[in-house]
Each structure stands twice: as structure tokens, then as C-alpha cells.
Design an enzyme around this catalytic site. Structure first.
Site, PDB file in Angstrom:
ATOM      1  N   GLY A 184      55.392  69.569  69.397  1.00 21.33           N
ATOM      2  CA  GLY A 184      54.746  68.720  70.380  1.00 21.33           C
ATOM      3  C   GLY A 184      55.464  68.621  71.709  1.00 21.33           C
ATOM      4  CB  SER A 210      55.220  79.035  61.974  1.00 20.93           C
ATOM      5  OG  SER A 210      55.421  77.916  62.821  1.00 20.93           O
ATOM      6  CB  SER A 215      53.181  75.051  70.965  1.00 23.37           C
ATOM      7  OG  SER A 215      53.723  76.124  70.215  1.00 23.37           O
ATOM      8  CB  THR A 219      61.231  79.376  66.554  1.00 17.65           C
ATOM      9  OG1 THR A 219      61.522  78.033  66.943  1.00 17.65           O
ATOM     10  CG2 THR A 219      62.539  80.133  66.402  1.00 17.65           C
ATOM     11  CG  ASP A 272      49.909  66.368  63.130  1.00 19.75           C
ATOM     12  OD1 ASP A 272      50.166  67.038  62.123  1.00 19.75           O
ATOM     13  OD2 ASP A 272      50.651  66.292  64.116  1.00 19.75           O
ATOM     14  CB  SER A 280      53.217  71.326  56.259  1.00 17.20           C
ATOM     15  OG  SER A 280      53.397  72.487  57.031  1.00 17.20           O
ATOM     16  CE  LYS A 304      52.893  67.898  66.105  1.00 16.61           C
ATOM     17  NZ  LYS A 304      53.154  68.955  65.084  1.00 16.61           N
TER      18      LYS A 304
END
Length: 510
Positions: A184, A210, A215, A219, A272, A280, A304
């Protein structure tokens, strides 16, 4: 799944890959005049069971005109083709979808009941076997978001998602560390720096990340600019054994793959759920073999997590479920009021990472400070030393060049370090008035970078020139917008011209 050695001729069709990417949703294509469709009463959107010689899945039917497919041929979306492991011309059997028994548990959850571990295992297991439609998955996620998920249900969800994929084990290492940010916040690319510092200190930290979901860069997107991230399970273990760490994408490794299916639907619904978020994150940490986990939780008006109360509530749930899973976990609430660093988008964030690791002039101090802070918490979890001592240790590992040398070792083991290359097209975003930059909107800045093409075009994105609290003059450059095509640049510029509430100069947002 039951192997099928002989497929009845009256139910068989020859497989063809249509070249249509429906992501994880399984779609099949049959002619509207297909004899099987007429005999079985199949119409558009019918749920079908499709069986190959050794695999089976439930897919949604799309009917096509006679000119699209030859007679006796059934078309497959990319994901359905891959799941069934098909080759061109393979014969498949098509039948009505069987009853999915876990749907009764889903209805119980919709009615407000707490689900048992057995019921949640059934739902997650059936989702992983591609037995749920997107609508049914959406119903499950929506009722979890609106009706809530208890601690016991969150634990069960986590366990079930771990069982759905591979699980790494490191028997020679008693402690395995990991780090995760709940997201976020644009530009918050601390992970490559944190992992380099922590592994330079001797911690084992096999980090899988992931690609971006909502976004401008994840990464994995940023690291893919610098080195190879799509590692097989065998290659990942080799890198970790050589360097004590990795910075890999998690998709090919297959850790908690059912979570990727759920995330795809969550993204479409903009949902969310806190319980789903915890399950998760922790399912992938457990699957990675982690024993000690650090969670970065940015808080800000357009992050977020919007306030401290929300962050504290989520931290308590993380801690409770981690305790049930026998994970050592620490949550760190950080500043989420503005982007971290100057770059937004894979290439621009990679530039920031390199300048910090190389201790170059102009490196973003906020990115370096945040990475040192987070790394120090990992060191403290490992050593039991004070946070202040560990922060000094982490800072020394960064400024001495030890972290950069370790980062280069990791990249070399993964395939070599590449220097980022920029975008061809750019535009300067100027301040419309003079004053102090009072605030920025993280959500709109992320959207602007995505409209410019990030992350699918790695060089697309933004480079910020001003931080909150700094003085600006009318006409001064607030940021530079990058794109790889003139059309994407114009599209993003139009969005910026219509949305002036990205940078608040002179007055904070209401």
C-alpha cells in the site's frame, strides 16, 4: 484424481490451445453446433468437467461460431491447458460438472456460521483443484470480508493454503528468517536491502516475493530488472545454500498457489479481508520453511492501513495466528504518509535500491533508514540484543559495503547483476503554486505510475523530486513521469491533468 485410460468416443474431443490468457480462470471453447453440446444441453457459461488422461478440472464453457473451431475440437484457455498438461490433439472427455460438496460449507459461511477446519480444508482444496468458478470464489471472499473470519478460521485457512502447494524445508538450519510488507505504499522497496543486510550478518533468509498485484511494482518486479528471479525449486535451494539468502519470485516455486487464485479475485473486487490477508502472508512463510517472521505495517491516510487502531488490530491477529503456528513473529508499524525513496516503478525503484546499497551520493535517506530499522529488528530477533545495538550493527553492515557485497553475491548466484535502463519518453510534472508540500496521495501516485505502463513496462513510472515538508516554487518539478511509448505517456499525463489532488502544496487534504 482418477486416471482415465480410455475415453468414450461419444464424449471425446480433440484439444486445441486458443492462446487466450484468462489468468487462473479455466475456460473452454466449444462450437455452438457441437453434437456434445446439443446432446448434453450445454450452453454458454455452463460449468463442465473436462478430463485428460490423468487430470481433471471444472471449467466454464464459452460457445463460439462454427468458423472459429473445426468440428470435433475443443479450445482451452492458457491456464486450463497448463493445468491439464495437454498437448495439441490430445483427446479429452467432457461431461456435466459433478456436485462440489464444499459448496454446502460455503453456504454455511454465508449464513453466518463459523466453519470447522474440515470445512475450510474442503473449500480451499476444491479451489486448488479448480472446482470453484470465479463467482463462487468471489462469494467466499466477500462473506469472509463482510462477515469476518475468526482466529480459528484464519489458522485453518493458513494450514489449508500451505497444504495446497510445495513446502520448503531447511533441516540443517534451526532458524529461518523472513520479512514481509503488507503493501500500500509506493516505492517501499526495502526488501532487497533488508535481505542483504540480514544475510550479511549470517541469518538464513530465503526470500520469495510476488509480482505486483495492485501496485506499480512488487519486489519481484524490481528484482527482475536487476537479476533473474524466476527460479525453480532446485535453483532456489542452490542459491540459498551458496549465499544464505535469495531474492526470488514465488510463482514458479509453488508456495501456497491457491493464495494466488484468491488474490486474483480479491484484486477484481477490491477486497482486503484482514483474516484472508493474515492467512495469505503466513501460509507463504510457513510454506517457505520460515521460523521467524518480521511484518512491516505502513500506516498513513492513503496507505492500506489508515490509522493506528486498524494497524494494532491487524498486528494482534497476526501475532495470535503466528503463535498457533509456532512462528516467532514481530510486527513493526512504520510511517506510511508518503512514498519511500524517489522512484515508483520497477526500474526507478531498482535505481534507489542500488544507490542505497552502494552508499552513493543522493541515495534516498528515508529508504536507507527504513531498511536499517527493519533489518535491525531481524537481527534483534536472532541475537536477543537491544534494538539500539542491532540498529547500529545493521547501519554498519550497510555503510561498510558488506550488504552490497552480499547483494552482488545473491544476484551472481541467481544469474548475474544487471544495471537498470531507463524509459525513452518522459514528462515533468510541475507545481502549480508555491508553498510547502503538505501531503501526497499514495493511491493516486500509484495509479499514475500504472497508467504510464508500470509494472508491465519496467522502465515506466515516476521519479519524485520533492518530499513532504519541503518548500516548492510555482513551476518547480515535483516529479518526472516515465513511459516506454508516447501513447502511455499521454494517457498518464491526461490523468494527472484531471487529478490535481496528487500533490498538496500549501494546504493539507481535508
Amino acid at each position: 484424481m482418477t486416471a482415465i485410460h480410455e475415453i468414450p468416443c461419444d464424449q471425446c474431443l480433440r484439444a486445441r490451445l486458443m492462446g487466450i490468457d484468462t489468468h487462473e480462470e479455466a475456460i473452454v471453447f466449444m462450437r455452438e453446433d457441437c453434437a456434445i453440446c446439443r446432446a448434453e444441453g450445454f450452453t454458454a457459461n455452463t460449468r463442465l468437467q473436462v478430463k485428460s488422461t490423468d487430470r481433471s478440472l471444472i471449467a466454464t464453457l464459452h460457445t463460439v461460431s462454427a468458423g472459429v473451431l473445426p468440428s470435433g475440437v475443443i479450445g482451452f484457455s492458457d491456464s486450463a491447458w497448463e493445468f491439464l498438461n495437454l498437448s495439441p490433439g490430445d483427446e479429452v472427455e467432457v461431461r456435466h460438472a459433478p456436485l462440489v460438496h464444499s459448496l454446502s460449507a460455503l453456504r454455511r459461511k454465508i449464513d453466518g456460521y463459523e466453519l470447522s477446519e474440515h470445512e475450510i480444508n474442503g473449500i480451499i482444496g476444491d479451489i486448488s483443484r479448480r472446482l470453484y468458478s470465479d463467482i463462487e470464489i468471489a462469494a467466499f471472499l466477500t462473506t469472509c470480508a463482510t462477515g469476518g473470519v475468526t482466529r480459528r478460521e484464519t489458522r485453518a485457512l493458513t494450514d489449508a493454503m500451505v497444504k495446497s502447494g510445495n513446502r520448503l524445508q531447511w533441516p540443517e538450519y534451526p532458524r529461518v528468517f523472513d520479512k514481509h510488507c503488507i503493501g500500500g505504499l509506493p516505492g517501499n522497496r526495502t526488501t532487497p536491502i533488508v535481505i542483504s543486510i540480514a544475510s550479511a550478518a549470517g541469518l538464513l533468509i530465503p526470500k520469495t516475493s510476488s509480482h505486483a498485484i495492485t501496485s506499480p511494482a512488487g519486489t519481484a518486479d524490481t528484482m527482475s530488472v536487476l537479476t533473474r528471479v524466476d527460479l525453480s525449486l532446485r535453483a532456489l535451494k542452490r542459491v540459498v545454500n551458496e549465499t544464505g539468502a535469495c531474492l526470488a519470485a514465488g510463482g514458479r516455486v509453488g508456495l501456497s498457489p491457491t493464495d494466488d487464485i484468491l488474490i486474483r479475485i480479491e484484486r477484481a473486487l477490491n477486497l482486503d479481508s484482514e483474516g484472508q490477508l493474515v492467512a495469505s502472508v503466513l501460509s507463504k512463510k510457513v510454506a517457505a520453511g520460515s521460523t521467524h517472521v518480521l511484518i512491516d505495517m505502513p500506516v498513513g491516510p492513503t496507505a492500506k492501513l489508515r490509522d493506528q487502531n486498524q494497524a494494532q488490530r491487524l498486528a494482534r491477529l497476526f501475532s495470535a495466528v503466528a503463535e498457533d503456528l509456532q512462528l516467532v513473529l514481530r510486527c513493526v508499524i512504520t510511517d506510511g504518509t508518503q512514498p519511500v525513496g524517489y522512484g515508483i516503478g520497477p526500474v526507478e525503484e531498482a535505481r534507489d535500491v542500488l544507490t542505497v546499497l552502494r552508499n552513493q551520493a543522493g541515495a534516498p535517506a528515508d529508504l536507507a533508514d527504513r531498511a536499517v530499522l527493519l533489518a535491525s529488528h531481524l537481527l534483534a530477533m536472532a541475537s536477543g540484543e537491544s534494538d539500539a545495538h542491532c540498529q547500529e550493527q545493521a547501519r554498519h553492515l550497510l555503510t561498510s559495503g558488506a550488504a552490497n557485497r552480499q547483494f552482488e553475491r545473491i544476484c551472481a548466484a541467481q544469474g548475474g547483476l544487471r544495471e537498470p535502463t531507463g524509459a525513452r519518453y518522459q514528462a515533468v510534472l510541475q507545481a502549480g503554486r508555491s508553498g510547502v508540500l503538505a501531503a501526497v496521495d499514495n493511491v493516486r501516485l500509484a495509479q499514475l505510475a500504472k497508467l504510464a505502463g508500470a509494472p508491465s513496462s519496467p522502465a515506466a513510472g515516476l521519479r519524485l523530486h520533492v518530499k513532504v515538508g519541503e518548500e516548492v516554487s510555482q513551476g518547480q518539478a515535483l516529479a518526472t513521469l516515465f513511459a516506454t511509448t508516447p501513447g502511455e505517456l499521454a494517457y498518464a499525463e491526461e490523468y494527472y491533468s484531471r487529478n490535481h489532488k496528487l500533490f498538496y502544496v500549501g494546504e493539507p487534504p481535508e
